[in-house]
Design a protein around this motif. Structure first.
Motif, mmCIF file in Angstrom:
data_model
loop_
_atom_site.group_PDB
_atom_site.id
_atom_site.type_symbol
_atom_site.label_atom_id
_atom_site.label_comp_id
_atom_site.label_asym_id
_atom_site.label_seq_id
_atom_site.Cartn_x
_atom_site.Cartn_y
_atom_site.Cartn_z
ATOM 1 N N ARG A 417 37.353 32.066 15.347
ATOM 2 C CA ARG A 417 38.596 32.046 14.581
ATOM 3 C C ARG A 417 39.664 31.219 15.287
ATOM 4 N N GLY A 418 39.260 30.490 16.327
ATOM 5 C CA GLY A 418 40.181 29.572 17.007
ATOM 6 C C GLY A 418 41.093 30.209 18.026
ATOM 7 N N MET A 419 40.775 31.406 18.502
ATOM 8 C CA MET A 419 41.644 32.127 19.430
ATOM 9 C C MET A 419 41.101 32.086 20.854
ATOM 10 N N ARG A 420 42.009 31.940 21.820
ATOM 11 C CA ARG A 420 41.657 32.168 23.219
ATOM 12 C C ARG A 420 41.496 33.679 23.422
ATOM 13 N N VAL A 421 40.763 34.066 24.468
ATOM 14 C CA VAL A 421 40.544 35.485 24.749
ATOM 15 C C VAL A 421 40.854 35.767 26.209
ATOM 16 N N SER A 422 41.629 36.805 26.425
ATOM 17 C CA SER A 422 41.962 37.202 27.787
ATOM 18 C C SER A 422 42.068 38.715 27.839
ATOM 19 N N GLY A 423 42.470 39.242 28.991
ATOM 20 C CA GLY A 423 42.719 40.668 29.035
ATOM 21 C C GLY A 423 42.463 41.305 30.370
ATOM 22 N N HIS A 424 42.525 42.637 30.349
ATOM 23 C CA HIS A 424 42.028 43.450 31.449
ATOM 24 C C HIS A 424 40.500 43.419 31.378
ATOM 25 N N ILE A 425 39.873 43.923 32.418
ATOM 26 C CA ILE A 425 38.414 43.994 32.417
ATOM 27 C C ILE A 425 38.008 45.380 31.915
ATOM 28 N N PRO A 426 37.257 45.471 30.820
ATOM 29 C CA PRO A 426 36.859 46.783 30.303
ATOM 30 C C PRO A 426 36.152 47.624 31.363
ATOM 31 N N ALA A 427 36.401 48.920 31.316
ATOM 32 C CA ALA A 427 35.815 49.846 32.291
ATOM 33 C C ALA A 427 34.295 49.704 32.316
ATOM 34 N N GLY A 428 33.744 49.695 33.530
ATOM 35 C CA GLY A 428 32.302 49.574 33.706
ATOM 36 C C GLY A 428 31.839 48.156 33.931
ATOM 37 N N LEU A 429 32.755 47.191 33.839
ATOM 38 C CA LEU A 429 32.415 45.786 34.059
ATOM 39 C C LEU A 429 33.202 45.225 35.236
ATOM 40 N N ARG A 430 32.686 44.148 35.799
ATOM 41 C CA ARG A 430 33.433 43.363 36.771
ATOM 42 C C ARG A 430 34.016 42.145 36.055
ATOM 43 N N ALA A 431 34.972 41.514 36.693
ATOM 44 C CA ALA A 431 35.608 40.343 36.092
ATOM 45 C C ALA A 431 34.577 39.266 35.778
ATOM 46 N N HIS A 444 46.603 39.953 35.385
ATOM 47 C CA HIS A 444 46.936 40.771 36.555
ATOM 48 C C HIS A 444 46.026 40.510 37.763
ATOM 49 N N ILE A 445 46.665 40.406 38.913
ATOM 50 C CA ILE A 445 45.935 40.151 40.151
ATOM 51 C C ILE A 445 45.047 41.327 40.521
ATOM 52 N N ASN A 446 45.416 42.561 40.161
ATOM 53 C CA ASN A 446 44.546 43.691 40.488
ATOM 54 C C ASN A 446 43.230 43.629 39.722
ATOM 55 N N GLN A 447 43.264 43.130 38.484
ATOM 56 C CA GLN A 447 42.033 43.005 37.698
ATOM 57 C C GLN A 447 41.106 41.955 38.307
ATOM 58 N N VAL A 448 41.680 40.927 38.916
ATOM 59 C CA VAL A 448 40.876 39.924 39.621
ATOM 60 C C VAL A 448 40.243 40.552 40.862
ATOM 61 N N MET A 449 41.036 41.281 41.639
ATOM 62 C CA MET A 449 40.547 41.876 42.876
ATOM 63 C C MET A 449 39.477 42.933 42.629
ATOM 64 N N LEU A 450 39.587 43.641 41.499
ATOM 65 C CA LEU A 450 38.592 44.671 41.195
ATOM 66 C C LEU A 450 37.192 44.094 41.029
ATOM 67 N N ASN A 451 37.092 42.800 40.805
ATOM 68 C CA ASN A 451 35.780 42.156 40.716
ATOM 69 C C ASN A 451 34.946 42.408 41.967
ATOM 70 N N PHE A 452 35.618 42.531 43.123
ATOM 71 C CA PHE A 452 34.921 42.701 44.402
ATOM 72 C C PHE A 452 34.915 44.156 44.858
ATOM 73 N N LEU A 453 35.581 45.029 44.117
ATOM 74 C CA LEU A 453 35.773 46.403 44.575
ATOM 75 C C LEU A 453 35.148 47.448 43.664
ATOM 76 N N ALA A 454 35.102 47.184 42.365
ATOM 77 C CA ALA A 454 34.647 48.189 41.406
ATOM 78 C C ALA A 454 33.131 48.195 41.290
ATOM 79 N N LYS A 455 32.589 49.379 41.074
ATOM 80 C CA LYS A 455 31.169 49.567 40.792
ATOM 81 C C LYS A 455 31.023 49.945 39.316
ATOM 82 N N PRO A 456 29.805 49.901 38.790
ATOM 83 C CA PRO A 456 29.633 50.223 37.362
ATOM 84 C C PRO A 456 30.173 51.593 36.962
#
Length: 706
Positions: A417-431, A444-456
């Motif tokens: 539909r021609g839209m860019r997509v962004s957001g927080h990272i849905p729970a259970g996923l990494r960035a 948000h910088i915390n959502q970027v950092m959670l890529n290395f910190l969060a588990k499933p």
């Protein structure tokens, strides 16, 4: 949510078996239509009032208990509140008044004062029952004003009156009151009539309402009446502070910031007609029949600034205009409220920036944020995307509880539909997994950092999404292969990052210290606003944890610089107090390693690029919208000079921050503004010729706080 979170809120869980009276208020989400909190007020026979207040939205919210006693004049003589604030900070505050001696103490401040006459203490965290006390005390004040402690004056005026129907056929008349003197915009309350009025309810457009139990059906009527009354006030503000530029206007002797090259050019004259730039010529070129001239007098002139992470409301426009922010990307709102605001802005009835809307899409869960559309399945997501696309939304924002199983298909449909997509990272996923599903941007910088910190199995829909980065980023090795590979991927795919570093400075704020983004503006703000800058947000236990959080936050800022230098697109957003926080975000970009000119480029060129408005905004060239910001000093060398906005041109109006500051009770950042000089007759000469044109009259409005 933001507005509710900063209003005085608080209360008590235990109740006497012999209470004189108890009133229960329900907090109902406007979008979801469900209860998300309550306030219970118990007036005891011994004169003590106890209150219990709690609400939860978006996985967070305050839980407070409160008790107080009133004096003969209806103001509090003793007060205490305990609990936790929206993000978990400890709340422990007390106030007492004995005769003329008042003293108070909280986790962030303590003080005392000799005071005579009625005076209301303003808690840093409290319940709406504190407003109920103020309503009653103000009703007895002949001039509708009440002194505040530690300082300030609260004023109250009646805007409307309406009869409402409640349980068992009951009816009563309630009044709409506007209170000013606390915060940077009026607060609206519905109150009962009579000799001892009290709070009946609160309507917060786009968020929800708090009404006495049983009277919830009245919410729709009250919201409609409040909107009409509020719009009258807003239209008056717009009429007073927006000065139309009729005919051809020449902004002469301007040093234009080139947002593509991040450099400042030679003095130029900028021609503006009907809200667009028609020409940019060397300073001193002949002007033919100009109607208005504005002498920039060698000032730096910036393209209008972009805030790419706002949540606009009807009162935030003045703060954005005062800071030179002429475009805001709204990253989550009540859909119908936002559409109404867009219409009001286009009609000139609202002092507001131009808004680029991002459609908000959330999934159902106990942690859901109640903005935009909350969906259950892929078809619901597609229906929501269609609604946004049909209304010209260029971007979709996905939130914490969105179902990860349908993420990839949802993103693909939005792209179709021609839209860019962004957001927080849905729970259970990494960035990385969200990027693999097609994300174009991360908020948000915390959502970027959670890529290395969060588990499933890590729950990131509650305060963990703040606590985990604060605890763990301090130990993160930026030279490790996973981190380097992730940065390289962002750069290769040109994934933009909206770090909102200024708002995340709360991660390392100690109670009693002014939060870093507000340090440069605190002395300019009204006293009650400045007080709030020193209130901690996170629960931080001791010096060791504080130092750890400080290290983690410093590394987050550093990481933004690492991404920028690697070629990752960075945009400037706030998600905080409008306007002034954007300047703080730019200062943090400089702290991250960008030059001041590069930071300004992020807030101008990148702002236009990642809102898909580059054809109209982001630079000062012929054919584009005349979004022009005149700044004292040189922010390309000293980024703090970006706060010295002397005039703003946008949507065919000239707006003076000094007028806005006077209206809001803010000490101005500049005192001399370039005036509009009207040319009374056609002229063909240098700078429009005649000096006989009368200066445009500037109406300085009265300070709201008084």
């Amino acid at each position: 949510m933001k507005r509710l979170a900063v209003l005085p809120l608080a209360l008590a869980m235990a109740f006497s078996a012999h209470a004189a009276s108890t009133t229960r208020y329900l907090i109902i989400s406007e979008n979801a239509g469900k209860q998300i909190g309550q306030q219970i007020v118990e007036h005891r026979d011994d004169g003590m009032t106890k209150v219990s207040f709690t609400y939860k939205d978006n996985g967070r919210g305050p839980e407070l208990t409160e008790q107080f006693r009133l004096g003969a004049d209806g103001t509090m003589t003793e007060y205490a509140v305990k609990g936790n604030s929206t993000f978990g900070a400890v709340v422990d505050e007390r106030f007492t008044r004995r005769g003329d001696h008042a003293e108070w103490k909280s986790t962030s401040e303590q003080g005392e004062k000799i005071v005579s006459g009625a005076a209301a203490y303003l808690p840093l965290n409290s319940s709406f029952e504190v407003q109920s006390v103020a309503i009653a005390a103000l009703s007895k004040a002949a001039d509708g004003k009440l002194a505040l402690l530690p300082s300030g004056t609260l004023s109250q005026s009646e805007l409307d009156k309406v009869e409402v129907a409640g349980p068992n056929g009951q009816k009563q008349t309630v009044r709409l009151l506007a209170q000013t003197g606390v915060g940077l915009s009026p607060s609206f309350y519905w109150a009962t009539e009579g000799a001892n009025p009290r709070l009946f309810g609160v309507i917060i457009p786009g968020f929800g309402n708090m009404l006495e139990e049983g009277w919830q059906p009245a919410a729709k009527l009250l919201a409609e009446r409040q909107k009409i009354a509020e719009q009258k006030m807003l239209t008056d503000v717009a009429n007073r502070l927006q000065h139309p530029l009729s005919g051809l206007t020449v902004v002469r002797n301007a040093r234009i910031f080139d947002s593509d090259k991040a450099t400042v050019g030679q003095p130029s004259d900028i021609y503006v007609l009907r809200g667009r730039i028609t020409a940019v010529l060397p300073a001193g070129a002949p002007v033919r029949e100009a109607d208005n001239t504005i002498d920039a007098a060698g000032r730096i002139v910036l393209p209008g600034l972009f805030d790419l992470h706002g949540h606009v409301d009807r009162w935030s426009g003045a703060l954005n205009m005062s800071a030179g922010v002429t475009s805001v990307r709204d990253m989550g709102n009540d859909n119908h409220q936002l559409q109404a605001m867009l219409d009001e802005t286009a009609a000139g009835k609202l002092l507001a920036p131009q808004v680029v809307p991002a459609g908000f899409l959330e999934g159902e869960s106990p942690f859901s944020a109640n903005n935009g559309f909350v969906i259950k399945d892929l078809q619901g997501a597609k229906d929501a995307i269609d609604w946004y696309a049909e209304r010209g939304y260029p971007q979709l924002k996905i939130y914490n509880s969105f179902p990860k199983a349908i993420l990839k298909d949802t993103v693909a449909y939005a792209h179709s539909r021609g839209m860019r997509v962004s957001g927080h990272i849905p729970a259970g996923l990494r960035a990385q997994e969200a990027l693999d599903a097609g994300y174009d941007e991360i908020q948000h910088i915390n959502q970027v950092m959670l890529n290395f910190l969060a588990k499933p199995d890590t729950e990131t829909r509650n305060l963990n999404r703040f606590v985990l980065p604060a605890e763990k980023v301090a130990d993160l090795d930026f030279n490790s292969k996973p981190v380097k590979d992730f940065v390289a991927y962002l750069a290769k795919k040109q994934i933009s990052i909206d770090p909102t570093m200024a708002t995340f400075a709360f991660l390392k704020q100690r109670d009693g210290d002014i939060n870093e983004p507000y340090a440069s503006v605190a002395s300019h703000m009204p006293p009650d606003v400045a007080r709030g800058f020193a209130v901690g947000t996170m629960k931080i236990d001791g010096d060791a944890q504080l130092k750890r959080y400080e290290k983690s936050y410093a590394k987050m800022v550093q990481f933004v610089g690492i991404m920028y230098k690697a070629g990752v697109p960075i945009v400037a957003g706030t998600d905080d107090i409008p306007g002034f926080t954007l300047h703080s975000e730019l200062a943090l970009l400089v702290k991250a390693g960008l030059t001041p000119a590069q930071a300004l480029q992020v807030a101008t060129r990148n702002g236009a690029r990642y809102t898909r408005t580059s054809n109209e905004r982001g630079s000062i060239v012929p054919g584009k919208l005349a979004d022009i910001v005149l700044v004292d000093g040189d922010p390309t060398k000293h980024i703090e000079d970006v706060r010295k906005v002397s005039a703003v041109i946008t949507r065919g109006y000239v707006i003076y921050p000094s007028e806005i500051d006077a209206t809001l009770g803010i000490a101005p950042f500049v005192t001399a503004a370039p005036q509009v000089i009207k040319t009374s007759t056609p002229v063909a000469g240098i700078y429009g010729g005649s000096n006989d044109g009368a200066r445009a009259r500037i109406d300085t409005t009265a300070r709201k706080r008084d």
